[in-house]
Every structure is written in C-alpha cells, then in structure tokens.
Write an enzyme that holds these catalytic residues in place. Sequence first.
Site, PDB file in Angstrom:
ATOM      1  N   ARG A   4     -11.577  32.882  96.471  1.00  0.00           N
ATOM      2  CA  ARG A   4     -12.960  32.866  96.909  1.00  0.00           C
ATOM      3  C   ARG A   4     -13.266  34.236  97.492  1.00  0.00           C
ATOM      4  O   ARG A   4     -12.388  34.859  98.114  1.00  0.00           O
ATOM      5  CB  ARG A   4     -13.187  31.821  98.015  1.00  0.00           C
ATOM      6  CG  ARG A   4     -13.177  30.385  97.552  1.00  0.00           C
ATOM      7  CD  ARG A   4     -14.424  30.049  96.733  1.00  0.00           C
ATOM      8  NE  ARG A   4     -14.484  28.653  96.327  1.00  0.00           N
ATOM      9  CZ  ARG A   4     -14.055  28.197  95.140  1.00  0.00           C
ATOM     10  NH1 ARG A   4     -13.539  29.007  94.247  1.00  0.00           N
ATOM     11  NH2 ARG A   4     -14.163  26.922  94.847  1.00  0.00           N
TER      12      ARG A   4
ATOM     13  N   HIS B  79     -16.778  35.016  88.023  1.00  0.00           N
ATOM     14  CA  HIS B  79     -16.174  33.739  88.454  1.00  0.00           C
ATOM     15  C   HIS B  79     -15.970  32.811  87.245  1.00  0.00           C
ATOM     16  O   HIS B  79     -16.571  31.741  87.172  1.00  0.00           O
ATOM     17  CB  HIS B  79     -17.042  33.037  89.525  1.00  0.00           C
ATOM     18  CG  HIS B  79     -16.296  31.964  90.267  1.00  0.00           C
ATOM     19  ND1 HIS B  79     -16.608  31.572  91.540  1.00  0.00           N
ATOM     20  CD2 HIS B  79     -15.233  31.187  89.916  1.00  0.00           C
ATOM     21  CE1 HIS B  79     -15.789  30.609  91.936  1.00  0.00           C
ATOM     22  NE2 HIS B  79     -14.944  30.347  90.956  1.00  0.00           N
TER      23      HIS B  79
ATOM     24  N   GLU C 146     -21.954  35.380  95.475  1.00  0.00           N
ATOM     25  CA  GLU C 146     -22.090  35.385  94.015  1.00  0.00           C
ATOM     26  C   GLU C 146     -23.144  34.363  93.597  1.00  0.00           C
ATOM     27  O   GLU C 146     -23.300  33.346  94.267  1.00  0.00           O
ATOM     28  CB  GLU C 146     -20.728  35.069  93.361  1.00  0.00           C
ATOM     29  CG  GLU C 146     -20.090  33.778  93.825  1.00  0.00           C
ATOM     30  CD  GLU C 146     -18.682  33.575  93.285  1.00  0.00           C
ATOM     31  OE1 GLU C 146     -17.845  34.480  93.427  1.00  0.00           O
ATOM     32  OE2 GLU C 146     -18.449  32.504  92.726  1.00  0.00           O
TER      33      GLU C 146
HETATM   34  C1  8YV Z   1     -15.513  26.768  89.113  1.00  0.00           C
HETATM   35  C2  8YV Z   1     -13.758  26.950  90.990  1.00  0.00           C
HETATM   36  O1  8YV Z   1     -16.211  27.965  89.148  1.00  0.00           O
HETATM   37  O2  8YV Z   1     -12.384  25.071  90.728  1.00  0.00           O
HETATM   38  C3  8YV Z   1     -12.871  25.872  91.494  1.00  0.00           C
HETATM   39  O3  8YV Z   1     -12.646  25.829  92.712  1.00  0.00           O
HETATM   40  O4  8YV Z   1     -14.136  27.796  91.719  1.00  0.00           O
HETATM   41  C4  8YV Z   1     -14.116  27.050  89.551  1.00  0.00           C
HETATM   42  O5  8YV Z   1     -13.227  26.392  88.761  1.00  0.00           O
HETATM   43  C5  8YV Z   1     -16.368  25.796  89.786  1.00  0.00           C
HETATM   44  O6  8YV Z   1     -15.747  24.760  90.383  1.00  0.00           O
HETATM   45  C6  8YV Z   1     -17.414  25.296  88.819  1.00  0.00           C
HETATM   46  O7  8YV Z   1     -18.512  24.953  89.523  1.00  0.00           O
END
Ligand code: 8YV
Length: 312
Positions: free
Chosen positions: A231, A278, A260
């Site tokens: 993150r 991301h 972001e």
């Molecule tokens: C995705 C993520 O961008 O799983 C996570 O924690 O950050 C990513 O896999 C997100 O969850 C999709 O909204």
Amino acid sequence: MTATIAIGSYSDTDKAALISSFDPVFIAGPADLATLDETTRAGITTVAFKGHAPFDGAVMDLLPKLGLIANFGVGYDAIDVVAASARGIKVTNTPDVLNDDVADIAVGMLLMQLREMEKASAWARSGSWKDKGEYRLNRKASGAKAGIVGLGRIGREIANRLAAFKMDIHYFARSEKDTPDWTYHADPVALAQEVDYLVVALVGGPDTENFVTKEMLAALGPRGILVNISRGSTVDEAALLDALEQGTLGGAGLDVFRNEPHIDPRFYALENVVIQPHQGSGTVETRAAMGQLQRDNVAAFLAGSALLTPVN
Ligand code: 8YV
C-alpha cells in the site's frame, strides 16, 4: 427485497455473477449509501465491497441490519474492522488467490529497474539503437542481496521467486520464521543497510503507516532500489520522492501510491521510477478467483454457513 449491496467498480463478468446470485443494488462507493432510501438500507444484511474508499463506522451505521462486509481483495485496510467488530459485523477478504500475480509484478518491476527495460525499450523505439549503437550496460540481478519487508503470504512468494533468481534473501518480519536459508533482521534499518534491493510486502493500515522511513531509504542508498506492492501508506512518500529526486536512493518500482489514482505528479518527472497503476492482482484469472471467493463468502453468510475467509 434485496439483502445485498455491491459497492465499487466490477467487471462485466463479476457484475453478471453478482446479479444472478444475489440481485444486489450497485453503487459506486460507500459515500453513495446515503443516497439510498431508508427502506432499502434497512433491508441490507450484506455488502460486497470493492475499492479503497474508507468504509468506517459512520458508513456502517447507515445499514442497521448489516452482518457482513465481503471485501474484494486481500488488503482490507479501507474497512474499519474494529468498528465492524464492535457492531457485530463480520468482514471477509480474498487471500492467497492473488499471491502469485502480486509477487510476479514485484519481481517484474525489480527486473525492469535493474535492466532498465523501460529506457532500453524507448532507446530502441526512438531509433537510437541503429543511430547510436548499443544501449548502456546495466545491473545484474543474480547474486545480489534482496530484502523483503513483511514475510506474509505474498512476501514469501516474492522471496521464493528472488531465491530462484539466485539472490541472497534477507527479511524483516514481526518474528523470525522457519526459513533457515534466509536471514532475519529484527531491525528494518539494518535490513536496508545490508541489502541491494528492498521489496515492501506489508499489510496496509495504521500499524504500518510510514513503516519505510527516511532512515531506511538512506540506508538503502544511492544504488538501492525500493519496490512496493503493498500500500502507498507503508512508505513515507514525501521522503521517497525527496530521495529519488536527490539521487540518495537509486530507484523504485511502485505499484501502489498514496491518493491513487491521483498520484503525486512529482513521480511523473522521475526517470528512476517504474510506475504501475496498482495492477498487482490484475490478471483475468486472478480477478475471477477473487470475485468468486467474495461471492462464496456472501453466499455462505446468507445461507448461515461458516465464512470461508473471515478476518474478524
Ligand atoms: C486490488 C489489492 O487492487 O487485494 C488487494 O488488497 O489491493 C488488489 O488486489 C483491489 O483489491 C481491487 O479492488
């Protein structure tokens, strides 16, 4: 009357699957809950949640019968789990199914940095290869020391991959793991000092806010490379930008950022950064598996069965 709200932006396939199983109300973000009428909100027991906008106690209070927030993603830092638990609301996530893809992106960004693949590609495309000759020499991955910050499910997959690239693996975690071939560092600054490249694979949230400090970046040094697939919040981003601009840090491969997709424009001007939007888990196969696991948790909750991947 529907018992489910789907919050966030879903693919057409996930949307169709959600409709056929739960016939949910779709809204873009938690902030839109307030626009739903009270009768609809009062009937909601389940939220299928996707995205990174804050889902806090005040949002939960708009849904008096809410019993489950099923997150699409392994990281659930957007959801206030303490507030959820205090209200008797269960939270689930989608662990494991994305480990490989996220680890692949981490390794890919590191290789892109070391081998300068983005710049080398631009060199060839611009005609410089035929006009000016060979691209400049760059850096070897094999034999280097790699540090992993956070040896959870994804951190281990990254370490396994880098070990396969013949790198010497060092790591920081809350406690030493049973990984005799890898070297544990209880002090993250000492880890940064020891290694050539540092990959951040921490869980997001208040406990890891600004975990990668200015001191760690200085310890990594002008030839060091930082990779972050966790993150944006885990890194002191102002210090990172300063270090990259001043060359006190060699480079970075970043899939995650603060604010972001509105990332700090200072990143755009930096030639020593590989930027990814991301997309660590962003393959057709993995996103399908994440969607399925989210729906399986919703279905289990509605059927009164045990949740598959609870986090509280
Ligand atoms: C995705 C993520 O961008 O799983 C996570 O924690 O950050 C990513 O896999 C997100 O969850 C999709 O909204």
